[in-house]
Design a protein around this motif. Structure first.
Motif, short mmCIF file in Angstrom:
data_model
loop_
_atom_site.label_atom_id
_atom_site.label_comp_id
_atom_site.label_asym_id
_atom_site.label_seq_id
_atom_site.Cartn_x
_atom_site.Cartn_y
_atom_site.Cartn_z
N LEU A 169 59.25 -10.21 79.13
CA LEU A 169 58.06 -9.65 79.12
C LEU A 169 58.21 -8.70 80.20
N GLU A 170 58.70 -9.05 81.25
CA GLU A 170 58.71 -8.09 82.64
C GLU A 170 59.61 -7.06 82.29
N TYR A 171 60.71 -7.00 81.63
CA TYR A 171 61.58 -5.91 81.39
C TYR A 171 61.10 -5.15 79.74
N GLY A 172 60.02 -5.67 79.56
CA GLY A 172 59.68 -4.76 78.14
C GLY A 172 60.47 -5.25 77.14
N VAL A 173 61.02 -6.05 76.81
CA VAL A 173 61.68 -6.67 75.49
C VAL A 173 60.65 -6.84 74.34
N GLU A 174 60.97 -6.15 73.24
CA GLU A 174 59.89 -6.43 72.04
C GLU A 174 60.52 -7.80 71.56
N LEU A 175 59.66 -8.89 71.51
CA LEU A 175 59.90 -10.16 70.76
C LEU A 175 59.52 -9.83 69.47
N ARG A 176 60.22 -10.04 68.44
CA ARG A 176 59.66 -10.10 67.11
C ARG A 176 60.22 -11.31 66.44
N CYS A 177 59.12 -12.09 66.29
CA CYS A 177 59.44 -13.45 65.76
C CYS A 177 59.37 -13.56 64.10
N HIS A 178 59.63 -14.39 63.58
CA HIS A 178 59.54 -14.59 62.14
C HIS A 178 60.21 -13.41 61.27
N GLN A 179 61.34 -12.79 62.10
CA GLN A 179 62.27 -11.62 61.62
C GLN A 179 63.31 -12.24 61.05
N ARG A 180 63.36 -12.93 60.00
CA ARG A 180 64.74 -13.41 59.58
C ARG A 180 65.72 -12.38 58.77
N VAL A 181 67.01 -12.18 59.64
CA VAL A 181 67.77 -10.90 59.21
C VAL A 181 68.48 -11.56 57.78
N LEU A 182 68.67 -10.67 56.92
CA LEU A 182 69.15 -10.89 55.75
C LEU A 182 70.61 -10.15 55.68
N SER A 183 70.68 -8.95 56.06
CA SER A 183 72.05 -8.31 56.17
C SER A 183 72.18 -7.16 57.08
N LEU A 184 73.15 -6.60 57.22
CA LEU A 184 73.31 -5.59 58.33
C LEU A 184 74.09 -4.41 57.37
N ARG A 185 73.47 -3.28 57.71
CA ARG A 185 74.10 -2.00 57.15
C ARG A 185 74.27 -0.70 58.18
N LYS A 186 75.21 0.22 57.85
CA LYS A 186 75.33 1.16 58.74
C LYS A 186 74.22 2.18 58.49
N ALA A 187 73.70 2.98 59.60
CA ALA A 187 72.66 3.63 59.54
C ALA A 187 72.72 4.72 60.70
N GLY A 188 73.22 5.92 60.23
CA GLY A 188 73.78 6.97 60.93
C GLY A 188 74.70 6.66 61.89
N ASP A 189 74.46 6.83 63.03
CA ASP A 189 75.18 6.47 64.19
C ASP A 189 75.23 5.06 64.75
N GLY A 190 74.02 4.38 64.25
CA GLY A 190 73.98 2.93 64.45
C GLY A 190 73.76 2.00 63.24
N TRP A 191 73.10 0.96 63.66
CA TRP A 191 73.20 -0.06 62.59
C TRP A 191 71.60 -0.50 62.20
N GLU A 192 71.77 -1.11 61.15
CA GLU A 192 70.39 -1.45 60.64
C GLU A 192 70.19 -2.95 60.23
N ALA A 193 69.66 -3.90 60.77
CA ALA A 193 69.35 -5.10 60.27
C ALA A 193 68.08 -5.16 59.39
N VAL A 194 68.78 -5.62 58.35
CA VAL A 194 67.61 -5.69 57.08
C VAL A 194 67.02 -7.12 57.35
N THR A 195 65.67 -7.11 57.41
CA THR A 195 64.84 -8.42 57.59
C THR A 195 64.06 -8.65 56.30
N GLU A 196 63.30 -9.68 56.34
CA GLU A 196 62.39 -10.00 55.12
C GLU A 196 61.33 -9.40 54.94
N ARG A 197 61.12 -8.54 56.56
CA ARG A 197 59.79 -7.68 56.62
C ARG A 197 60.26 -6.07 56.58
#
Length: 407
Positions: free
Chosen positions: A105-133
């Protein structure tokens, strides 16, 4: 959580994706709720605790090892208690939860709960974590820290292995460890719940000695458990893929030699010839019911008077107490073991940064890697050290901001 805090402290916009309602549930299991958070052993001992892949951790422990980690905790007001080399948190698990969540909280991390990751895929220069949401794009780095596959009720259910394989990583076959051992033949049938305060357990692969462990032992329905066995099971899990037979030799009286035990029995035979073999050991050696069962297992006549007992029965009784050898057919299951031996091969990860050598921009931390040690705080320190490196903006170098826990 350590990776997220470190990244955010370094100036990166950071989010933590968590499939549970709250992160870090596996902490609840550590030290029986007291949170055995680290171990103050020196680096060579730490490396040895992780077996053949332990050298992978040497840099992580140098950058953010037990000394720097405990200093970091104390600087933030966490009170610690040392018992031997083990370090516990005063206030237990909830104190650690509150501390880590407070830092996020102090350092501004966004805590996103109930975010189950299903898969990973390339997204431009980065990566996308595909979740149920939906999807979450990490432009700079994506840190994977889903744990192993043990105690799946905490969320560590092996979800991450397909992700890593999809990236081209090798997964060393995961085996549950730090739990009971299943032995065959089982010399402890009907003895469930009986314990011995201190045994010496030695693991053999064929006739090659692979490790010796001391501590309490508990008989279970399928074999044995207890502190000495939990540690031994980690070595068994490491050997499981070799295809060679594994056995365990148990010494129920490690404080006395075979010669001393034999002398006691033969002296008792002279002094009390009418005493039965089942009463021929001092009461403090091991529970009488267990001793009687061991005599039955080695086919020694427990009711035979010492004066009439053949040498074969006396020798068998001594062997049962001092060097009971049993085959090991496996470890306990994922629901009863605490750590996972196996995971992402460390040969495919940069030990100085925790970055993938296969997929640039992907980083790893914690038990997801093929790193596991015996009980005593080693595994948690591994999680914090590798998490620190994975999140460090300066790629885990000594110059990384806050490498000593400051800043």
């Amino acid at each position: 959580m350590m990776a997220a805090v470190t990244a955010a402290r370094g100036g990166m916009r950071t989010a933590l994706l968590e499939k549970n309602a709250r992160p870090g549930r596996k902490l609840l299991l550590t030290g029986g709720g007291r949170c055995n958070i680290t171990n103050m052993s020196d680096i060579p001992s730490f490396v040895a605790a992780f077996g053949r892949h332990g050298s992978f951790l040497r840099h992580a422990l140098t950058v953010f090892g037990p000394d720097k980690f405990t200093a970091f905790l104390r600087r933030h007001g966490i009170l610690l208690e040392e018992e031997g080399s083990m370090v516990f948190v005063r206030g237990g698990v909830e104190r650690v939860f509150d501390f880590l969540e407070g830092l996020m909280l102090e350092y501004g991390v966004e805590l996103r709960c109930h975010q189950r990751v299903l898969s990973l895929r390339k997204a431009g220069d980065g990566w996308e974590a595909v979740t149920e949401r939906g999807g979450f794009v990490a432009k700079h780095r994506l840190i994977l820290a889903p744990g192993g596959m043990t105690y799946p009720s905490t969320g560590s259910a092996g979800d991450g292995y397909p992700w890593a394989e999809g990236l081209g990583h090798t997964i060393v076959a995961p085996v549950p460890a730090a739990g009971p051992l299943i032995v065959e033949p089982n010399a402890f049938v009907g003895l469930q719940g009986i314990s011995v305060d201190c045994v010496r357990a030695t693991i053999f692969q064929g006739e090659k000695r692979r490790g010796t462990f001391e501590g309490a032992m508990l008989a279970t329905g399928r074999g044995i458990s207890g502190p000495a066995i939990l540690d031994a099971s980690v070595e068994v899990a490491r050997l499981a893929g070799d295809g060679k037979p594994i056995s365990i030799e148990i010494d129920f009286a490690p404080e006395a030699s075979v010669a001393e035990i034999a002398a006691r029995i033969w002296r008792m035979r002279e002094e009390s010839p009418g005493k039965q073999l089942e009463n021929a050991l001092p009461a403090e050696a091991l529970p009488k019911r267990l001793y009687e069962s061991l005599l039955e297992y080695v086919k020694a006549d427990a009711t035979r008077r010492l004066a009439e007992a053949p040498k074969r029965d006396i020798d068998a009784a001594i062997d049962a107490v001092k060097r009971l050898r049993l085959g090991v057919v496996g470890t306990g299951g994922v629901a009863e073991c605490m750590v996972t031996v196996g995971g992402v091969s460390t040969s495919e990860v940069d030990a100085k940064t925790m970055e993938s050598r296969v997929a640039r921009g992907i980083y790893f931390a914690g038990e997801f890697l093929d790193l596991a040690a015996r009980c005593g705080g080693f595994n948690l320190q591994c999680a914090f050290s590798t998490g620190f490196l994975a999140g460090s903006p300066a790629r885990g170098s000594e110059e990384a901001r806050g490498a000593d826990g400051s800043g």
